[in-house]
Enzyme design. Structure first.
Site, short mmCIF file in Angstrom:
data_model
loop_
_atom_site.label_atom_id
_atom_site.label_comp_id
_atom_site.label_asym_id
_atom_site.label_seq_id
_atom_site.Cartn_x
_atom_site.Cartn_y
_atom_site.Cartn_z
N GLU A 111 0.86 -1.19 0.00
CA GLU A 111 0.00 0.00 0.00
C GLU A 111 0.89 1.23 0.00
O GLU A 111 1.96 1.23 0.60
CB GLU A 111 -0.89 0.07 1.26
CG GLU A 111 -2.05 -0.89 1.26
CD GLU A 111 -1.68 -2.21 1.89
OE1 GLU A 111 -0.68 -2.25 2.63
OE2 GLU A 111 -2.36 -3.22 1.63
N TYR A 123 7.60 1.91 -7.51
CA TYR A 123 6.88 0.64 -7.55
C TYR A 123 6.42 0.31 -8.97
O TYR A 123 6.51 -0.83 -9.42
CB TYR A 123 5.70 0.67 -6.58
CG TYR A 123 6.12 0.83 -5.14
CD1 TYR A 123 7.21 0.16 -4.63
CD2 TYR A 123 5.41 1.67 -4.27
CE1 TYR A 123 7.61 0.31 -3.31
CE2 TYR A 123 5.80 1.83 -2.95
CZ TYR A 123 6.90 1.15 -2.48
OH TYR A 123 7.30 1.30 -1.17
C1 LIG Z 1 10.73 5.57 -1.69
C2 LIG Z 1 12.23 5.44 -1.47
C3 LIG Z 1 12.51 4.17 -0.67
C4 LIG Z 1 12.89 5.32 -2.84
O1 LIG Z 1 14.28 5.16 -2.66
P1 LIG Z 1 15.33 6.02 -3.49
O2 LIG Z 1 16.67 5.44 -3.26
O3 LIG Z 1 15.12 7.45 -3.20
O4 LIG Z 1 14.86 5.73 -4.99
P2 LIG Z 1 15.80 5.30 -6.19
O5 LIG Z 1 16.95 6.24 -6.31
O6 LIG Z 1 16.11 3.84 -6.06
O7 LIG Z 1 14.86 5.57 -7.42
C5 LIG Z 1 14.08 4.55 -8.00
C6 LIG Z 1 12.90 5.19 -8.70
O8 LIG Z 1 12.06 5.82 -7.74
C7 LIG Z 1 11.49 6.99 -8.31
N1 LIG Z 1 11.96 8.18 -7.58
C8 LIG Z 1 12.94 8.24 -6.65
N2 LIG Z 1 13.04 9.49 -6.18
C9 LIG Z 1 12.13 10.23 -6.84
C10 LIG Z 1 11.72 11.59 -6.78
N3 LIG Z 1 12.30 12.46 -5.96
N4 LIG Z 1 10.71 12.00 -7.58
C11 LIG Z 1 10.09 11.12 -8.41
N5 LIG Z 1 10.44 9.82 -8.52
C12 LIG Z 1 11.43 9.39 -7.73
C13 LIG Z 1 11.94 7.03 -9.75
O9 LIG Z 1 11.00 6.32 -10.51
C14 LIG Z 1 13.24 6.27 -9.68
O10 LIG Z 1 13.59 5.72 -10.90
P3 LIG Z 1 14.68 6.47 -11.84
O11 LIG Z 1 15.94 6.52 -11.01
O12 LIG Z 1 14.78 5.59 -13.02
O13 LIG Z 1 14.11 7.83 -12.11
C15 LIG Z 1 12.83 6.67 -0.73
O14 LIG Z 1 12.60 7.82 -1.50
C16 LIG Z 1 12.26 6.87 0.67
O15 LIG Z 1 12.78 6.34 1.63
N6 LIG Z 1 11.18 7.66 0.79
C17 LIG Z 1 10.59 7.94 2.08
C18 LIG Z 1 9.88 6.72 2.67
C19 LIG Z 1 8.76 6.26 1.76
O16 LIG Z 1 7.98 7.03 1.27
N7 LIG Z 1 8.71 4.91 1.57
C20 LIG Z 1 7.69 4.28 0.77
C21 LIG Z 1 6.47 4.03 1.62
S1 LIG Z 1 5.23 3.15 0.69
#
Ligand SMILES: CC(C)(COP(=O)(O)OP(=O)(O)OC[C@H]1O[C@@H](n2cnc3c(N)ncnc32)[C@H](O)[C@@H]1OP(=O)(O)O)[C@@H](O)C(=O)NCCC(=O)NCCS
Length: 160
Positions: A111, A123
């Site tokens: 979710e 995702y």
């Molecule tokens: C969600 C989370 C785990 C993603 O990890 P991350 O290391 O930042 O993401 P990645 O660098 O691996 O990026 C993977 C993809 O995520 C998306 N993404 C990551 N950061 C983004 C941003 N600031 N805006 C839009 N898309 C983004 C993109 O699709 C990206 O793919 P791309 O690199 O080809 O553009 C991280 O941002 C986080 O911890 N967020 C806060 C907690 C949270 O919301 N968790 C999910 C709860 S359901």
């Protein structure tokens, strides 16, 4: 400590009880309605797939996934703000999805808040697709927020 050591590549490993204060700190810094330390402790006691991303001996991210009756459920995925956008979230997710596959799960659910655009994007790119909404699933500062429910089939012949 040298710059080379400071920049050591993070590695994924199983979560331990001793990680809980550090990951709870990341949790509180990230979410408006964070999990408590007790919830993380319960996830360890329940034997969920609990992982930590560690850099220089310090947790910088974590993921929690339950598995039962052929279904996995991603319950938490979080990275310290300073490392976001560098592919570590994707790496943790790949690790968890692979764990679900190896554990025999046919599909994996999660979710996410509709407002969490970066997580939704991650995702979708990772092969999850939207199957519905849970109304008023999350706490919000005013009222409640729906959850978007996503699933990924782990084996081609399994149905959602
Ligand atoms: C969600 C989370 C785990 C993603 O990890 P991350 O290391 O930042 O993401 P990645 O660098 O691996 O990026 C993977 C993809 O995520 C998306 N993404 C990551 N950061 C983004 C941003 N600031 N805006 C839009 N898309 C983004 C993109 O699709 C990206 O793919 P791309 O690199 O080809 O553009 C991280 O941002 C986080 O911890 N967020 C806060 C907690 C949270 O919301 N968790 C999910 C709860 S359901």
């Amino acid at each position: 400590m040298s710059a080379a050591v400071e920049n050591m590549t993070p590695r994924i490993r199983p979560m331990r009880q001793t990680d809980i204060p550090a990951i709870s700190g990341i949790e509180r810094a990230t979410y408006d309605f964070p999990w408590t330390e007790t919830i993380f402790r319960d996830c360890l006691l329940a034997g969920y797939t609990n992982i930590v991303l560690e850099q220089n001996g310090v947790p910088v991210g974590y993921g929690v996934m339950s598995m039962a009756a052929g279904e996995a459920h991603l319950l938490n995925l979080c990275l310290v703000q300073a490392l976001r956008g560098g592919g570590h979230g994707r790496n943790m997710l790949v690790h968890l999805v692979e764990g679900a596959r190896q554990g025999g799960a046919e599909r994996i659910y999660l979710e996410v808040r509709p407002s969490n655009k970066s997580a939704l994007s991650l995702y979708r790119k990772m092969g999850f697709h939207v199957i519905g909404r849970r109304k008023d699933y999350y706490r919000a500062h005013i009222g409640r927020e729906d959850a978007i429910v996503l699933v990924q089939q782990l084996f081609p012949d399994s149905e959602s």
